[in-house]
Design a protein around this motif. Sequence first.
Motif, PDB file in Angstrom:
ATOM      1  N   GLY A 116      16.151 -26.862   1.866  1.00 52.62           N
ATOM      2  CA  GLY A 116      15.764 -26.567   0.487  1.00 52.62           C
ATOM      3  C   GLY A 116      14.264 -26.610   0.286  1.00 52.62           C
ATOM      4  N   LEU A 117      13.608 -27.629   0.848  1.00 56.67           N
ATOM      5  CA  LEU A 117      12.153 -27.739   0.727  1.00 56.67           C
ATOM      6  C   LEU A 117      11.461 -26.560   1.404  1.00 56.67           C
ATOM      7  N   ALA A 118      11.938 -26.199   2.589  1.00 59.80           N
ATOM      8  CA  ALA A 118      11.334 -25.071   3.309  1.00 59.80           C
ATOM      9  C   ALA A 118      11.540 -23.774   2.526  1.00 59.80           C
ATOM     10  N   ALA A 119      12.729 -23.594   1.946  1.00 59.91           N
ATOM     11  CA  ALA A 119      13.007 -22.394   1.155  1.00 59.91           C
ATOM     12  C   ALA A 119      12.123 -22.334  -0.091  1.00 59.91           C
ATOM     13  N   ASP A 120      11.746 -23.507  -0.608  1.00 62.52           N
ATOM     14  CA  ASP A 120      10.865 -23.560  -1.784  1.00 62.52           C
ATOM     15  C   ASP A 120       9.397 -23.375  -1.427  1.00 62.52           C
ATOM     16  N   GLY A 121       9.108 -23.217  -0.129  1.00 56.54           N
ATOM     17  CA  GLY A 121       7.738 -22.955   0.300  1.00 56.54           C
ATOM     18  C   GLY A 121       6.917 -24.170   0.659  1.00 56.54           C
ATOM     19  N   VAL A 122       7.538 -25.329   0.744  1.00 63.87           N
ATOM     20  CA  VAL A 122       6.795 -26.529   1.142  1.00 63.87           C
ATOM     21  C   VAL A 122       6.410 -26.376   2.616  1.00 63.87           C
ATOM     22  N   HIS A 138       5.830 -26.814   6.423  1.00 64.43           N
ATOM     23  CA  HIS A 138       6.646 -27.493   7.436  1.00 64.43           C
ATOM     24  C   HIS A 138       5.994 -28.793   7.889  1.00 64.43           C
ATOM     25  N   ARG A 139       4.659 -28.817   7.958  1.00 64.96           N
ATOM     26  CA  ARG A 139       3.957 -30.027   8.362  1.00 64.96           C
ATOM     27  C   ARG A 139       4.225 -31.175   7.393  1.00 64.96           C
ATOM     28  N   LEU A 140       4.226 -30.864   6.089  1.00 67.87           N
ATOM     29  CA  LEU A 140       4.473 -31.909   5.089  1.00 67.87           C
ATOM     30  C   LEU A 140       5.919 -32.404   5.145  1.00 67.87           C
ATOM     31  N   ILE A 141       6.839 -31.465   5.337  1.00 67.30           N
ATOM     32  CA  ILE A 141       8.251 -31.853   5.459  1.00 67.30           C
ATOM     33  C   ILE A 141       8.426 -32.729   6.692  1.00 67.30           C
ATOM     34  N   ALA A 142       7.799 -32.332   7.786  1.00 68.74           N
ATOM     35  CA  ALA A 142       7.907 -33.078   9.038  1.00 68.74           C
ATOM     36  C   ALA A 142       7.420 -34.511   8.878  1.00 68.74           C
ATOM     37  N   GLU A 143       6.290 -34.668   8.205  1.00 65.82           N
ATOM     38  CA  GLU A 143       5.740 -36.013   7.984  1.00 65.82           C
ATOM     39  C   GLU A 143       6.709 -36.858   7.156  1.00 65.82           C
ATOM     40  N   ARG A 144       7.309 -36.251   6.170  1.00 67.68           N
ATOM     41  CA  ARG A 144       8.227 -36.982   5.287  1.00 67.68           C
ATOM     42  C   ARG A 144       9.452 -37.501   6.046  1.00 67.68           C
ATOM     43  N   TYR A 145       9.955 -36.703   6.993  1.00 62.10           N
ATOM     44  CA  TYR A 145      11.188 -37.070   7.682  1.00 62.10           C
ATOM     45  C   TYR A 145      10.964 -37.614   9.094  1.00 62.10           C
ATOM     46  N   GLY A 146       9.718 -37.708   9.520  1.00 62.74           N
ATOM     47  CA  GLY A 146       9.423 -38.278  10.829  1.00 62.74           C
ATOM     48  C   GLY A 146       9.840 -37.395  11.993  1.00 62.74           C
ATOM     49  N   ILE A 147       9.729 -36.100  11.818  1.00 62.43           N
ATOM     50  CA  ILE A 147      10.060 -35.149  12.876  1.00 62.43           C
ATOM     51  C   ILE A 147       8.887 -34.180  13.025  1.00 62.43           C
ATOM     52  N   SER A 148       8.969 -33.284  13.996  1.00 62.08           N
ATOM     53  CA  SER A 148       7.878 -32.330  14.200  1.00 62.08           C
ATOM     54  C   SER A 148       8.024 -31.127  13.274  1.00 62.08           C
ATOM     55  N   ALA A 149       6.898 -30.449  13.038  1.00 59.43           N
ATOM     56  CA  ALA A 149       6.921 -29.228  12.236  1.00 59.43           C
ATOM     57  C   ALA A 149       7.758 -28.151  12.933  1.00 59.43           C
ATOM     58  N   HIS A 183      10.419 -28.719  14.675  1.00 62.52           N
ATOM     59  CA  HIS A 183      11.822 -29.045  14.388  1.00 62.52           C
ATOM     60  C   HIS A 183      12.198 -28.586  12.976  1.00 62.52           C
ATOM     61  N   VAL A 184      11.301 -28.750  12.040  1.00 59.64           N
ATOM     62  CA  VAL A 184      11.537 -28.274  10.667  1.00 59.64           C
ATOM     63  C   VAL A 184      11.742 -26.763  10.684  1.00 59.64           C
ATOM     64  N   GLN A 185      10.894 -26.052  11.430  1.00 59.02           N
ATOM     65  CA  GLN A 185      11.014 -24.601  11.510  1.00 59.02           C
ATOM     66  C   GLN A 185      12.365 -24.208  12.086  1.00 59.02           C
ATOM     67  N   LYS A 186      12.801 -24.901  13.133  1.00 52.45           N
ATOM     68  CA  LYS A 186      14.089 -24.577  13.764  1.00 52.45           C
ATOM     69  C   LYS A 186      15.259 -24.891  12.837  1.00 52.45           C
ATOM     70  N   ILE A 187      15.140 -25.944  12.046  1.00 53.01           N
ATOM     71  CA  ILE A 187      16.190 -26.267  11.073  1.00 53.01           C
ATOM     72  C   ILE A 187      16.239 -25.189   9.990  1.00 53.01           C
ATOM     73  N   SER A 188      15.071 -24.807   9.464  1.00 52.14           N
ATOM     74  CA  SER A 188      15.052 -23.824   8.379  1.00 52.14           C
ATOM     75  C   SER A 188      15.489 -22.443   8.870  1.00 52.14           C
ATOM     76  N   ALA A 189      15.258 -22.147  10.155  1.00 53.02           N
ATOM     77  CA  ALA A 189      15.684 -20.863  10.731  1.00 53.02           C
ATOM     78  C   ALA A 189      17.124 -20.933  11.254  1.00 53.02           C
ATOM     79  N   ARG A 190      17.740 -22.092  11.108  1.00 49.03           N
ATOM     80  CA  ARG A 190      19.114 -22.338  11.555  1.00 49.03           C
ATOM     81  C   ARG A 190      19.288 -22.201  13.064  1.00 49.03           C
ATOM     82  N   LYS A 191      18.246 -22.522  13.789  1.00 49.27           N
ATOM     83  CA  LYS A 191      18.370 -22.605  15.245  1.00 49.27           C
ATOM     84  C   LYS A 191      18.861 -23.990  15.630  1.00 49.27           C
ATOM     85  N   LYS A 192      18.662 -24.936  14.756  1.00 51.54           N
ATOM     86  CA  LYS A 192      19.207 -26.296  14.882  1.00 51.54           C
ATOM     87  C   LYS A 192      20.087 -26.546  13.669  1.00 51.54           C
TER      88      LYS A 192
END
Length: 110
Positions: free
Chosen positions: A45-51, A53-64, A66-75
Amino acid sequence: MNKHHVRWATPLENSQDKYGHGTMHLGEYSWKAKLTADQVLEIRGLAADGVAHRLIAERYGISATHVQKISARKKWRWLTDERERLRGIAALQAKLQRENDRIERESDNG
């Protein structure tokens, strides 16, 4: 061990059997999981809203990455949210309605 429960199979067939029997450890049930299903949906949801990936990654303790792969549904591609499914159905219905309207206009003009 019951010999009737054992069979020769490829690694792919073994994975399919685990998935079919409900014994495959997906998502947060995996021993190496860092996120819960709810967190993954939040990340999408955050990625779809344009946040960023680096900021999302910091919030959840994962890499940017990984955020990209989650938002692209590769993970976590198997994880669906009822809201996402309903949006997909609504988009399909709108597309079918537009196509139906176009056909009606062509038949009226034809």
